[in-house]
Each structure stands twice: as structure tokens, then as C-alpha cells.
Design an enzyme around this catalytic site. Structure first.
Site, mmCIF file in Angstrom:
data_model
loop_
_atom_site.group_PDB
_atom_site.id
_atom_site.type_symbol
_atom_site.label_atom_id
_atom_site.label_comp_id
_atom_site.label_asym_id
_atom_site.label_seq_id
_atom_site.Cartn_x
_atom_site.Cartn_y
_atom_site.Cartn_z
ATOM 1 N N THR A 1 0.962 -1.304 -0.156
ATOM 2 C CA THR A 1 -0.117 -0.082 -0.196
ATOM 3 C C THR A 1 0.712 1.501 0.053
ATOM 4 O O THR A 1 0.324 2.330 -0.622
ATOM 5 C CB THR A 1 -0.850 0.168 1.100
ATOM 6 N N THR B 1 1.168 -4.043 4.535
ATOM 7 C CA THR B 1 0.958 -4.307 5.864
ATOM 8 C C THR B 1 0.090 -5.864 6.054
ATOM 9 O O THR B 1 0.561 -6.265 7.143
ATOM 10 C CB THR B 1 -0.098 -3.331 6.368
ATOM 11 N N ASP B 2 -0.476 -6.420 5.267
ATOM 12 C CA ASP B 2 -1.222 -7.698 5.399
ATOM 13 C C ASP B 2 -0.178 -8.729 5.948
ATOM 14 O O ASP B 2 -0.853 -9.570 6.690
ATOM 15 C CB ASP B 2 -1.634 -7.745 4.215
#
Length: 315
Positions: A20, A95-96
Site C-alpha cells: 500500500t 501491511t497484510d
């Protein structure tokens, strides 16, 4: 202004993997991994004049992180960390799966120099873009002489690889370190340490030297109301070499699922149990219980079991 006494002499290398932080679009319907790591660095005026190098290792949404990227990233990190002029390395990431990558890299490399993962909850084109500040904090930390090991910095908090976890799917302040709390904070260019930095013995690149496509299959199964052993049986039939069970509460497992896991263990498959709780660690090991992953989340427990299965055969 940054206190020069907190800066290490040397270059900071920034390795980009997408995510992201490099995304484009609105805050929900964006596409991750659109901007190069060089563009991310150029968008932070405060980084101008710093001794930086940037290299693109991958360009993916981190939900699609792969073993092959992990392998390549570990190799490039080892290369740069071995350079005398490099003070530390920053990795821009989604981030995942950031917490899984952090644990993987710490276990494989356990570096004496800092490797700082950073990310963003909003794409680079957002009016609330958090990537620039996170990247600036990451470079500050990577150049700080007191840092070591693989850590993550987001929203000014520095998290250790074993404790870091994403607790919220959308908020800017999405990461935490559970009961242990952050390792340090970065505020206005200053690093303030709060507790000990990660350490340990590196497993080494030789542990992951095989073609990533041949790494053993390790899967996660979930215990819940009404659970049974069907998924376990299907995964064993599909070639799983190890299993992690995401247990309820203190790592408890539904009786029907537990029976299937016991059969898998009897057939030679290692099994670890973790908890679906968002904080804390599994306490105790009652008689007959499956081996525990302790503080590790189910995803990190999977990484740990994978690395154990990659142990070279005894000569």
C-alpha cells in the site's frame, strides 16, 4: 531537527517490495505496488541529502507475498548488510503480511545491523498518506547506532519481530506489540529505546537455499464451533508436510479436529498450536496437548514450522 549524535555514519539501503505504501487510488479501492521505491524516496523532502541507495526487489500487494520473494529479499539483505559502509537497511512492505516477513527475516538472518520494515495503511495518493512519515522514521531508525535485528516501525512505534501484529484492518494506527509493548519510539527524528532489541542465532541462508518452489507445504487450520477433521484430511492428502492449528482461547482445539490432528501427527506430520486471540501468549502445556507456538501468531507459527522443516538432512 535530528540530533546528529543519533545518526550512524554510513549508507542506508532501501529495498522496495510494493504494498500500500507504493499504492495508487482512493483509500479503499486503490491498487498496491504501483510506485517504485525510488519514487517513494523522492517524495520525502526530508530524505534529500541523506546517504541512501534504493533497490526494487519486488512489486506486489503483500497479500500475494511468496516464498520466492522472501528468499530473494533475504539474499539481498545479506548482501547489503555485509557491506562495511551500510549502517542499516529499510524494507518497504505491505501491511497484510508484514509480521510474517519480519519473523522470517529475523529467524534466517538475525542481523547485528538493523533491518527496518515499514509500510502504510493509505496509498501514496491519499490525502491521509502515512507512508512518507513512516519511511522517514524507518531511515532514521536504520541509521541509529543503537538498533539491531529485524524490526518494524509504523506510526512512530518500533515493534519486535515476535510481537508485531496487525490488529486493525483500516485505521492508520493498525499495529501493536501486545502486552510487551513497542521496543522504541521515533519522535521528531529522535529514537527513544524502551526495551531490549531482538537478538538470537541466525539459521542462515543455507536453510532456505533450495528452490522456493520446492519448500515444504505448511498449512493453517482453524478450530471453531462445529469444527471437524475434514480439512486436515484434505490437506494431508494434498501433500502437507506440517500443520498449524489456530486454536481458541489458550490454544484449545475442538475434539473432532484434535482427533484428526492426532492422526496426522501419528503419520509423521509436525503440528503446532497457536491462539486466535489478538494478544498474549499460550500459557502452559496440559498433558496430551499439541506442541505450542507460544507468543507466535498462527501465521508466524507457520513460518517457524516451515523453517524447521527446511533443516538440512543429517549427514
Amino acid at each position: 531537527m535530528q540530533n546528529k549524535s543519533q545518526q550512524a555514519a554510513g549508507t542506508v539501503v532501501i529495498l522496495g517490495t510494493g504494498g500500500t505504501i507504493a499504492g495508487s487510488g482512493d483509500d479503499v479501492g486503490y491498487t498496491a505496488g504501483q510506485m517504485s521505491v525510488q519514487a517513494l524516496v523522492g517524495a520525502v523532502p526530508a530524505l534529500a541529502g541523506r546517504q541512501l541507495e534504493a533497490e526494487q526487489v519486488a512489486q506486489v500487494d503483500s497479500k500475494d507475498m511468496s516464498h520466492a520473494i522472501w528468499q530473494r529479499l533475504a539474499q539481498r539483505l545479506a548482501h547489503h548488510l555485509a557491506r562495511e559502509e551500510v549502517a542499516g537497511v529499510v524494507v518497504t512492505h505491505g501491511t497484510d503480511t508484514l509480521e510474517e516477513t519480519a519473523w522470517f527475516l529475523q529467524r534466517v538472518l538475525a542481523p547485528a545491523k538493523p533491518v527496518v520494515l515499514t509500510a502504510a495503511m493509505r496509498p501514496a495518493t491519499s490525502l491521509q498518506a502515512d507512508g512518507p512519515q513512516n519511511l522517514l522514521d524507518a531511515v532514521t531508525l536504520a541509521a541509529w547506532p543503537g538498533a539491531q535485528g529485524v524490526v518494524a516501525v509504523l506510526q512512530g512505534r518500533v515493534h519486535g519481530p515476535a510481537e508485531v501484529r496487525k490488529r486493525q484492518p483500516f485505521a492508520l494506527d493498525a499495529f501493536e506489540s501486545g502486552e510487551d509493548g513497542p521496543l522504541a519510539v521515533v519522535q521528531e527524528g529522535q529514537v527513544r529505546a524502551l526495551r531490549s532489541w531482538p537478538s538470537g542465532e541466525a539459521l542462515g541462508l543455507e536453510r532456505i537455499a533450495a528452490d522456493a518452489g520446492t519448500w515444504p507445504r505448511v498449512d493453517i487450520v482453524v478450530s471453531h464451533a462445529g469444527a471437524d477433521g475434514v480439512v486436515v484430511e484434505a490437506l494431508v492428502a494434498a501433500g502437507a508436510r506440517g500443520l498449524v492449528v489456530e486454536g481458541t482461547g489458550n490454544g484449545t482445539v475442538h475434539a473432532s479436529l484434535l482427533a484428526a490432528l492426532a492422526r496426522a501427527r501419528a503419520a509423521g506430520l509436525p503440528v503446532l498450536r497457536a491462539s486466535r486471540c489478538s494478544g498474549g501468549a499460550i500459557v502452559g502445556s496440559p498433558e496430551g496437548a499439541l506442541p505450542t507456538a507460544g507468543v507466535l501468531t498462527p501465521a508466524k507459527a507457520r513460518v517457524e514450522l516451515l523453517l524447521q522443516l527446511l533443516l538440512p538432512p543429517s549427514s
